[in-house]
Scaffold this motif. Sequence first.
Motif, mmCIF file in Angstrom:
data_model
loop_
_atom_site.group_PDB
_atom_site.id
_atom_site.type_symbol
_atom_site.label_atom_id
_atom_site.label_comp_id
_atom_site.label_asym_id
_atom_site.label_seq_id
_atom_site.Cartn_x
_atom_site.Cartn_y
_atom_site.Cartn_z
ATOM 1 N N GLY A 34 4.172 1.807 -3.901
ATOM 2 C CA GLY A 34 4.818 1.647 -5.199
ATOM 3 C C GLY A 34 6.205 1.063 -5.010
ATOM 4 N N CYS A 66 4.335 4.526 -8.819
ATOM 5 C CA CYS A 66 3.306 4.549 -7.778
ATOM 6 C C CYS A 66 1.981 4.965 -8.400
ATOM 7 N N GLU A 70 -0.756 9.172 -4.946
ATOM 8 C CA GLU A 70 0.329 9.303 -3.971
ATOM 9 C C GLU A 70 1.224 10.504 -4.245
#
Length: 94
Positions: A34, A66, A70
């Motif tokens: 990201g 992101c 994640e």
Amino acid sequence: MNKYEAVIMFYPEVEEEKREASFTRIKNVMEEHGKINNIDEWGMRKLAYEIEYKQEAYYIFVEFECDPTEILEINRIARISDPVMRIMVIKVDE
């Protein structure tokens, strides 16, 4: 990609080098999948209530984007890092 905000609290007695190393590790996960939009170091702040007999913590605020998958990795890395007292990641509605 979703937008998120994270507040990372570090123990007050942690040396700056260790705090920076731990934050760099978390930041690398954020940047890997990201991008980071803003990092704001709030510094040492008084806690609303004691956490593990501590009355202060060093705060870093991060705005980033992101994938939702994640976030689990960011939380995992923060929880296994000794200098990190707490982390809170929230999704920002657009």
